[in-house]
Motif scaffolding. Structure first.
Motif, PDB file in Angstrom:
ATOM      1  N   VAL A  76       0.872  -1.175   0.000  1.00  0.00           N
ATOM      2  CA  VAL A  76       0.000   0.000   0.000  1.00  0.00           C
ATOM      3  C   VAL A  76       0.911   1.227   0.000  1.00  0.00           C
ATOM      4  O   VAL A  76       1.712   1.407   0.909  1.00  0.00           O
ATOM      5  CB  VAL A  76      -0.931   0.055   1.229  1.00  0.00           C
ATOM      6  CG1 VAL A  76      -1.796   1.316   1.175  1.00  0.00           C
ATOM      7  CG2 VAL A  76      -1.813  -1.184   1.298  1.00  0.00           C
ATOM      8  N   THR A  77       0.807   2.048  -1.019  1.00  0.00           N
ATOM      9  CA  THR A  77       1.582   3.283  -1.085  1.00  0.00           C
ATOM     10  C   THR A  77       0.618   4.448  -1.281  1.00  0.00           C
ATOM     11  O   THR A  77      -0.384   4.330  -1.981  1.00  0.00           O
ATOM     12  CB  THR A  77       2.605   3.263  -2.234  1.00  0.00           C
ATOM     13  OG1 THR A  77       1.912   3.099  -3.488  1.00  0.00           O
ATOM     14  CG2 THR A  77       3.587   2.119  -2.061  1.00  0.00           C
ATOM     15  N   VAL A  78       0.948   5.570  -0.658  1.00  0.00           N
ATOM     16  CA  VAL A  78       0.097   6.750  -0.713  1.00  0.00           C
ATOM     17  C   VAL A  78       0.982   7.977  -0.918  1.00  0.00           C
ATOM     18  O   VAL A  78       1.998   8.134  -0.232  1.00  0.00           O
ATOM     19  CB  VAL A  78      -0.734   6.914   0.576  1.00  0.00           C
ATOM     20  CG1 VAL A  78      -1.649   8.133   0.486  1.00  0.00           C
ATOM     21  CG2 VAL A  78      -1.559   5.662   0.853  1.00  0.00           C
ATOM     22  N   THR A  79       0.601   8.842  -1.853  1.00  0.00           N
ATOM     23  CA  THR A  79       1.336  10.083  -2.076  1.00  0.00           C
ATOM     24  C   THR A  79       0.860  11.144  -1.092  1.00  0.00           C
ATOM     25  O   THR A  79      -0.204  10.990  -0.475  1.00  0.00           O
ATOM     26  CB  THR A  79       1.132  10.597  -3.514  1.00  0.00           C
ATOM     27  OG1 THR A  79      -0.231  11.038  -3.651  1.00  0.00           O
ATOM     28  CG2 THR A  79       1.421   9.509  -4.532  1.00  0.00           C
ATOM     29  N   PRO A  80       1.607  12.241  -0.929  1.00  0.00           N
ATOM     30  CA  PRO A  80       1.137  13.319  -0.041  1.00  0.00           C
ATOM     31  C   PRO A  80      -0.211  13.888  -0.450  1.00  0.00           C
ATOM     32  O   PRO A  80      -0.925  14.460   0.381  1.00  0.00           O
ATOM     33  CB  PRO A  80       2.250  14.373  -0.173  1.00  0.00           C
ATOM     34  CG  PRO A  80       3.469  13.596  -0.525  1.00  0.00           C
ATOM     35  CD  PRO A  80       2.972  12.490  -1.414  1.00  0.00           C
ATOM     36  N   GLU A  81      -0.564  13.735  -1.733  1.00  0.00           N
ATOM     37  CA  GLU A  81      -1.873  14.206  -2.204  1.00  0.00           C
ATOM     38  C   GLU A  81      -2.987  13.200  -1.966  1.00  0.00           C
ATOM     39  O   GLU A  81      -4.145  13.453  -2.306  1.00  0.00           O
ATOM     40  CB  GLU A  81      -1.803  14.539  -3.696  1.00  0.00           C
ATOM     41  CG  GLU A  81      -0.876  15.693  -4.044  1.00  0.00           C
ATOM     42  CD  GLU A  81       0.599  15.302  -3.959  1.00  0.00           C
ATOM     43  OE1 GLU A  81       1.420  16.195  -3.657  1.00  0.00           O
ATOM     44  OE2 GLU A  81       0.916  14.107  -4.179  1.00  0.00           O
ATOM     45  N   GLY A  82      -2.656  12.012  -1.420  1.00  0.00           N
ATOM     46  CA  GLY A  82      -3.664  11.003  -1.119  1.00  0.00           C
ATOM     47  C   GLY A  82      -3.894   9.984  -2.210  1.00  0.00           C
ATOM     48  O   GLY A  82      -4.743   9.103  -2.069  1.00  0.00           O
ATOM     49  N   GLU A  83      -3.153  10.078  -3.333  1.00  0.00           N
ATOM     50  CA  GLU A  83      -3.305   9.084  -4.391  1.00  0.00           C
ATOM     51  C   GLU A  83      -2.664   7.771  -3.935  1.00  0.00           C
ATOM     52  O   GLU A  83      -1.530   7.759  -3.465  1.00  0.00           O
ATOM     53  CB  GLU A  83      -2.655   9.586  -5.672  1.00  0.00           C
ATOM     54  CG  GLU A  83      -3.316  10.856  -6.216  1.00  0.00           C
ATOM     55  CD  GLU A  83      -2.592  11.413  -7.424  1.00  0.00           C
ATOM     56  OE1 GLU A  83      -1.451  10.963  -7.673  1.00  0.00           O
ATOM     57  OE2 GLU A  83      -3.152  12.280  -8.099  1.00  0.00           O
ATOM     58  N   ALA A  84      -3.389   6.676  -4.114  1.00  0.00           N
ATOM     59  CA  ALA A  84      -2.961   5.405  -3.523  1.00  0.00           C
ATOM     60  C   ALA A  84      -2.860   4.293  -4.552  1.00  0.00           C
ATOM     61  O   ALA A  84      -3.531   4.324  -5.598  1.00  0.00           O
ATOM     62  CB  ALA A  84      -3.919   4.991  -2.410  1.00  0.00           C
ATOM     63  N   VAL A  85      -2.034   3.319  -4.232  1.00  0.00           N
ATOM     64  CA  VAL A  85      -1.936   2.069  -4.979  1.00  0.00           C
ATOM     65  C   VAL A  85      -2.010   0.940  -3.962  1.00  0.00           C
ATOM     66  O   VAL A  85      -1.262   0.949  -2.973  1.00  0.00           O
ATOM     67  CB  VAL A  85      -0.628   1.962  -5.786  1.00  0.00           C
ATOM     68  CG1 VAL A  85      -0.537   0.596  -6.469  1.00  0.00           C
ATOM     69  CG2 VAL A  85      -0.531   3.078  -6.808  1.00  0.00           C
TER      70      VAL A  85
END
Length: 338
Positions: A76-85
């Motif tokens: 689970v990865t999440v960018t600072p903008e909240g976009e996730a994989v």
């Protein structure tokens, strides 16, 4: 142009081959010995008298009585903008739904190998969230036993998102999938990124100089040592001394050279209280350096004064509301006062 022509030629050749293979069977002359046709009376009969129909019926019964396969998280990865994989495993062919705080945010179909990857169409909102999985396959619908805690920073914050995998039985330390729960670094390159204690065991990891030895102390008691890997990372999992399994303890990590000389060290205070899995409707948050209950309540409930909701839900881990430690995992209950 040459590369494009080559690919086109391959496609044309494959199309020609498919056309040849799909010719009407009447246009093909028999070659070699012919296999006698099987009549309907003895079609597929085995030595024990069973038929393919019997096998299919048995397979269907077996699928109907098989236990559902619970989906699991791998990445689970999440960018600072909240976009996730989100990636993980489930029953092959199952439809997997990613849930955030009980609401579906994305779906995917598991491959024949039981793997899935999904990217939610909308970013995850700032704040703390609990991710779970649901999978529907031939054996029915089942939910993941795991929970992933996600902490997305506000736009005004410079912190990176925190993603942590929680053990369903609260018997193993929390696994940090992204971000640093502690984030301590020494002048010599030693870092302490994760520390957690559960069921009388302590887990810690970080980075150090390649070829160095790492020694970990809890309340000045040596609990474990480990060598750094080829990439400079280190990790360990050891039994914690009784002093370290109380409400709080002092942790010290030393980096030692080949001669036994300490060349760098970092230290912190951590909580030794075991995580209690959150009840339905609750979120979880992993404490990072600089966090306060007031800050978490302001982000979660819209007002810092409601920090008492978090305090009451985590009294087993919090002795003083003004004293919380990096790496702690707190339950964030729903605000039922509105």
């Amino acid at each position: 142009m040459g590369a494009r022509f080559g690919i086109g030629a391959i496609v044309l050749a494959l199309a020609t081959l498919v056309a040849v293979l799909t010719l009407d069977r009447g246009d093909i002359e028999p070659v070699g010995e012919q296999v006698p046709a099987v009549t309907s009376g003895d079609q597929g009969a085995e030595a024990d008298g069973s038929t393919p129909a019997d096998a299919m019926a048995g397979s269907a019964l077996e699928s109907a009585t098989a236990e559902p396969v619970a989906p699991t998280f791998d990445v689970v990865t999440v960018t600072p903008e909240g976009e996730a994989v989100v990636a993980g495993r489930a029953e092959p062919g199952a439809e997997v739904t990613v849930m955030a705080d009980g609401e579906a945010i994305a779906t995917a179909t598991a491959t024949e190998q039981g793997e899935f990857v999904v990217v939610p169409a909308e970013p995850i909102a700032p704040g703390t969230h609990s991710l779970t999985l649901e999978a529907t396959g031939t054996t029915g619908t089942t939910a993941s036993e795991q929970t992933v805690a996600v902490d997305v920073p506000m736009e005004s914050e410079s912190a990176e998102p925190m993603v942590a995998l929680l053990d369903p039985d609260a018997e193993q330390p929390t696994t940090i999938l992204q971000g640093n729960a502690v984030g301590l670094g020494g002048p010599g390159g030693l870092t302490l990124e994760v520390v957690d204690l559960a069921a009388g065991r302590i887990a810690a990891s970080g980075r150090a100089a390649i070829g160095s030895e790492i020694r970990v102390y809890v309340d000045d008691v040596l609990v474990a040592s480990a060598a750094t890997g080829d990439d400079g990372s280190w990790s360990l999992d050891a039994i914690a001394p009784s002093a370290g399994s109380q409400a709080a303890g002092a942790l010290r990590v030393e980096m030692v050279d080949a001669t036994g000389v300490v060349i760098d060290s970092v230290a912190t205070i951590f909580s030794g209280a075991d995580l209690i899995m959150p009840p339905a409707g609750s979120d979880v948050v992993v404490i990072r350096p600089g966090n306060t209950l007031w800050q978490i309540a302001r982000r979660t409930y819209g007002g810092g004064i409601k920090y008492t909701l978090i305090y009451r839900a985590n009294q087993a881990q919090i002795g003083d509301p003004d004293l919380i430690f990096p790496g702690q995992v707190f339950i964030v209950p729903p605000d039922e006062t509105n």
